[in-house]
Design a protein around this motif. Structure first.
Motif, PDB file in Angstrom:
ATOM      1  N   TRP A  19      22.714  49.462  38.594  1.00 53.37           N
ATOM      2  CA  TRP A  19      23.883  49.586  38.137  1.00 53.37           C
ATOM      3  C   TRP A  19      24.817  48.619  39.109  1.00 53.37           C
ATOM      4  CZ3 TRP A  19      26.601  50.975  42.526  1.00 53.37           C
ATOM      5  CH2 TRP A  19      25.894  51.497  43.610  1.00 53.37           C
ATOM      6  N   LEU A  20      26.115  48.418  38.839  1.00 52.45           N
ATOM      7  CA  LEU A  20      26.835  47.678  39.410  1.00 52.45           C
ATOM      8  C   LEU A  20      28.494  48.386  39.508  1.00 52.45           C
ATOM      9  CD1 LEU A  20      25.956  43.949  39.078  1.00 52.45           C
ATOM     10  CD2 LEU A  20      25.856  45.194  40.962  1.00 52.45           C
ATOM     11  N   PRO A  21      29.153  48.437  40.431  1.00 51.13           N
ATOM     12  CA  PRO A  21      30.643  48.997  40.312  1.00 51.13           C
ATOM     13  C   PRO A  21      31.566  48.031  39.647  1.00 51.13           C
ATOM     14  CG  PRO A  21      29.798  48.907  42.714  1.00 51.13           C
ATOM     15  CD  PRO A  21      28.990  48.093  41.961  1.00 51.13           C
ATOM     16  N   PRO A  22      32.313  48.488  38.664  1.00 54.55           N
ATOM     17  CA  PRO A  22      33.200  47.680  38.025  1.00 54.55           C
ATOM     18  C   PRO A  22      34.151  46.835  38.617  1.00 54.55           C
ATOM     19  CG  PRO A  22      33.867  49.818  37.606  1.00 54.55           C
ATOM     20  CD  PRO A  22      32.466  50.102  38.368  1.00 54.55           C
ATOM     21  N   LYS A  23      34.671  47.310  39.758  1.00 47.45           N
ATOM     22  CA  LYS A  23      35.483  46.520  40.774  1.00 47.45           C
ATOM     23  C   LYS A  23      35.096  45.093  40.776  1.00 47.45           C
ATOM     24  CE  LYS A  23      33.551  48.287  44.920  1.00 47.45           C
ATOM     25  NZ  LYS A  23      33.521  48.920  46.257  1.00 47.45           N
ATOM     26  N   TRP A  24      33.804  44.763  40.808  1.00 49.52           N
ATOM     27  CA  TRP A  24      33.141  43.129  40.896  1.00 49.52           C
ATOM     28  C   TRP A  24      33.299  42.376  39.572  1.00 49.52           C
ATOM     29  CZ3 TRP A  24      33.967  42.940  45.752  1.00 49.52           C
ATOM     30  CH2 TRP A  24      33.575  43.752  46.388  1.00 49.52           C
ATOM     31  N   PHE A  25      33.810  43.091  38.572  1.00 46.33           N
ATOM     32  CA  PHE A  25      34.546  42.280  37.483  1.00 46.33           C
ATOM     33  C   PHE A  25      35.483  41.299  37.847  1.00 46.33           C
ATOM     34  CE2 PHE A  25      33.658  46.013  34.607  1.00 46.33           C
ATOM     35  CZ  PHE A  25      32.273  45.347  34.283  1.00 46.33           C
ATOM     36  N   TYR A  26      36.152  41.414  38.843  1.00 45.08           N
ATOM     37  CA  TYR A  26      37.657  40.979  38.952  1.00 45.08           C
ATOM     38  C   TYR A  26      37.528  39.892  40.274  1.00 45.08           C
ATOM     39  CZ  TYR A  26      39.268  45.047  36.171  1.00 45.08           C
ATOM     40  OH  TYR A  26      39.253  45.778  35.271  1.00 45.08           O
ATOM     41  N   ASP A  27      37.171  38.650  39.666  1.00 47.49           N
ATOM     42  CA  ASP A  27      37.655  37.618  40.398  1.00 47.49           C
ATOM     43  C   ASP A  27      38.538  36.730  39.552  1.00 47.49           C
ATOM     44  OD1 ASP A  27      36.424  36.541  38.229  1.00 47.49           O
ATOM     45  OD2 ASP A  27      34.815  35.237  39.406  1.00 47.49           O
ATOM     46  N   ALA A  28      39.046  35.577  39.986  1.00 44.82           N
ATOM     47  CA  ALA A  28      40.165  35.051  39.114  1.00 44.82           C
ATOM     48  C   ALA A  28      39.921  35.011  37.674  1.00 44.82           C
ATOM     49  CB  ALA A  28      40.440  33.428  39.502  1.00 44.82           C
ATOM     50  N   GLY A  30      37.961  37.053  35.882  1.00 43.07           N
ATOM     51  CA  GLY A  30      37.779  38.230  35.477  1.00 43.07           C
ATOM     52  C   GLY A  30      39.053  38.869  35.298  1.00 43.07           C
ATOM     53  N   SER A  31      40.145  38.608  36.185  1.00 41.45           N
ATOM     54  CA  SER A  31      41.324  39.330  36.074  1.00 41.45           C
ATOM     55  C   SER A  31      42.059  38.500  34.845  1.00 41.45           C
ATOM     56  CB  SER A  31      42.104  38.826  37.280  1.00 41.45           C
ATOM     57  OG  SER A  31      41.657  39.428  38.293  1.00 41.45           O
ATOM     58  N   GLU A  32      41.884  37.121  34.461  1.00 36.51           N
ATOM     59  CA  GLU A  32      42.297  36.545  33.465  1.00 36.51           C
ATOM     60  C   GLU A  32      41.751  37.244  32.005  1.00 36.51           C
ATOM     61  OE1 GLU A  32      41.431  32.629  33.519  1.00 36.51           O
ATOM     62  OE2 GLU A  32      43.073  32.185  35.365  1.00 36.51           O
ATOM     63  N   LEU A  33      40.536  37.466  32.219  1.00 32.77           N
ATOM     64  CA  LEU A  33      39.985  38.189  30.988  1.00 32.77           C
ATOM     65  C   LEU A  33      40.500  39.355  30.873  1.00 32.77           C
ATOM     66  CD1 LEU A  33      36.052  36.890  31.349  1.00 32.77           C
ATOM     67  CD2 LEU A  33      37.710  36.337  29.548  1.00 32.77           C
ATOM     68  N   PHE A  34      40.497  40.067  31.871  1.00 36.13           N
ATOM     69  CA  PHE A  34      41.026  41.602  31.619  1.00 36.13           C
ATOM     70  C   PHE A  34      42.553  41.520  31.021  1.00 36.13           C
ATOM     71  CE2 PHE A  34      43.154  45.539  32.636  1.00 36.13           C
ATOM     72  CZ  PHE A  34      42.385  46.494  31.913  1.00 36.13           C
ATOM     73  N   GLU A  35      43.435  40.497  31.302  1.00 30.86           N
ATOM     74  CA  GLU A  35      44.608  40.423  30.820  1.00 30.86           C
ATOM     75  C   GLU A  35      44.484  40.196  29.519  1.00 30.86           C
ATOM     76  OE1 GLU A  35      47.441  41.185  32.377  1.00 30.86           O
ATOM     77  OE2 GLU A  35      46.179  42.037  34.050  1.00 30.86           O
ATOM     78  N   ALA A 105      45.058  37.538  41.769  1.00 34.90           N
ATOM     79  CA  ALA A 105      45.970  38.476  40.936  1.00 34.90           C
ATOM     80  C   ALA A 105      47.009  38.813  42.029  1.00 34.90           C
ATOM     81  CB  ALA A 105      45.210  39.417  40.320  1.00 34.90           C
ATOM     82  N   LEU A 106      46.435  39.286  42.842  1.00 33.89           N
ATOM     83  CA  LEU A 106      47.514  40.013  43.996  1.00 33.89           C
ATOM     84  C   LEU A 106      48.718  39.086  44.401  1.00 33.89           C
ATOM     85  CD1 LEU A 106      47.984  42.611  45.498  1.00 33.89           C
ATOM     86  CD2 LEU A 106      46.558  41.787  47.139  1.00 33.89           C
ATOM     87  N   THR A 107      48.195  37.893  44.792  1.00 39.49           N
ATOM     88  CA  THR A 107      49.090  36.750  45.514  1.00 39.49           C
ATOM     89  C   THR A 107      50.065  36.432  44.214  1.00 39.49           C
ATOM     90  OG1 THR A 107      47.519  35.916  46.935  1.00 39.49           O
ATOM     91  CG2 THR A 107      49.215  34.477  46.287  1.00 39.49           C
ATOM     92  N   SER A 108      49.719  36.161  43.068  1.00 41.09           N
ATOM     93  CA  SER A 108      50.527  36.158  42.127  1.00 41.09           C
ATOM     94  C   SER A 108      51.434  36.901  41.705  1.00 41.09           C
ATOM     95  CB  SER A 108      49.662  35.405  40.538  1.00 41.09           C
ATOM     96  OG  SER A 108      50.668  35.189  39.772  1.00 41.09           O
ATOM     97  N   VAL A 207      30.615  39.987  35.834  1.00 38.66           N
ATOM     98  CA  VAL A 207      30.135  40.488  37.198  1.00 38.66           C
ATOM     99  C   VAL A 207      28.847  39.779  37.594  1.00 38.66           C
ATOM    100  CG1 VAL A 207      28.498  42.309  35.879  1.00 38.66           C
ATOM    101  CG2 VAL A 207      29.430  42.703  38.311  1.00 38.66           C
ATOM    102  N   LEU A 208      28.294  38.948  36.404  1.00 43.33           N
ATOM    103  CA  LEU A 208      27.152  38.241  36.845  1.00 43.33           C
ATOM    104  C   LEU A 208      27.482  36.851  37.606  1.00 43.33           C
ATOM    105  CD1 LEU A 208      24.307  39.049  34.014  1.00 43.33           C
ATOM    106  CD2 LEU A 208      24.787  40.162  36.209  1.00 43.33           C
TER     107      LEU A 208
END
Length: 309
Positions: A19-28, A30-35, A105-108, A207-208
């Motif tokens: 398993w891996l936690p979902p928080k690690w989806f989110y690099d730059a 990952g954030s773009e993909l989630f949007e 994401a946070l800085t922007s 995440v990979l």
């Protein structure tokens, strides 16, 4: 944050099942993909929550009268603008504290909020939300917002620990605003996490990519299939990555070799859906009293405002 990633990767990838936690989806990326996911026709949670905030933010602001708004997992802060506008118009708000694991994401978002809300102090925090609670700024009346159904990413024991932690840092009368997904038809739920265009599949595989870039891994993300299933017993969606063949990956920063059998699954996310009576019981057990609940007409999502008792 790298230390947390190292710890999670070591524990999760040496477990059975992996398993891996979902928080690690989110690099730059990952954030773009989630949007992009939030704009998909299948993905109803974001637009439903946005509509709830558009309709009821003024009521939330009137009840809360918060002077400090803390948002955990803020992302782009796009929906939060509705809440910020209502709190500003209500007259009490003087500080916004967005928190997210994604620095980009946070800085922007912080820069945009500062420009859109002149006079509002904006203090961004780059962290995992579970590490943020005891470092929150003080205020006369704070409200912590945890939107997007993100609390559903926690299993019941983790939710209880999280809610107890929030209660511990809030004073009497301070509040927690939660966005939660509700149990609904699996025929609607599953496509929201497995869209026809394959955007969620790329988000899942990201995440990979994060492990490769941050921990010097050599995973082949294209060799993993995205799967989303509804677990009726636990009433949650599980997202998994399934190895298309037997393979071996190395994470050099951990000196770790990870073997996958053909068809072996790596769980990357759960997204629990709730029944309101059960969720209110969880809040009560953690020392919160429910003050208001707002739901959409189809009963797929809810905003829950709870006060620390």
């Amino acid at each position: 944050m790298t230390a947390a990633l190292r710890d999670d990767a070591m524990r999760g990838l040496t477990s059975q099942p992996k398993w891996l936690p979902p928080k690690w989806f989110y690099d730059a990326r990952g954030s773009e993909l989630f949007e992009k996911i939030t704009e998909l026709p299948e993905y109803y949670p974001t637009r439903t929550e946005r509509e709830l905030l558009r309709r009821y933010a003024t009521e939330v602001a009137a009840v809360s009268q918060a002077d400090v708004l803390v948002e955990l997992g803020s992302g782009s802060s796009e929906k939060t603008r509705l809440l910020l506008s209502a709190l500003r118009d209500q007259g009490s708000l003087h500080m916004y504290v967005p928190q997210d694991v994604s620095e980009s994401a946070l800085t922007s978002a912080a820069a945009q909020i500062t420009e859109e809300f002149p006079g509002l102090a904006v203090h961004g925090v780059i962290s995992d939300f579970t590490d943020t609670l005891h470092n929150l700024p003080r205020g006369k009346r704070r409200m912590i917002a945890f939107l997007g159904g993100t609390i559903g990413n926690l299993v019941p024991d983790e939710r209880a620990e999280f809610l107890a932690g929030v209660r511990d840092v809030l004073g009497p009368g301070e509040q927690l605003l939660l966005g939660i997904g509700l149990v609904t038809d699996p025929a609607v739920l599953v496509p929201a996490y497995d869209d026809a265009a394959g955007v969620t599949a790329e988000f899942n595989r990201n995440v990979l990519h994060v492990l490769n870039s941050r921990l010097d891994g050599d995973f082949r993300p294209d060799r993993f299939k995205h799967v989303a299933v509804w677990d009726a017993d636990n009433e949650w969606i599980e997202m998994r990555l399934v190895a298309s063949a037997a393979m071996r990956a190395h994470i050099r920063a951990l000196d770790l070799t990870v073997d996958f059998a053909a068809g072996e699954e790596l769980r990357t996310e759960i997204s629990a859906k709730f029944r309101l009576d059960g969720f209110e019981a969880e809040l009560s057990a953690s020392g919160f009293g429910v003050e208001r609940v707002w739901t959409d007409p189809l009963q797929r999502f809810a905003l829950v405002l709870a006060g620390r008792q």
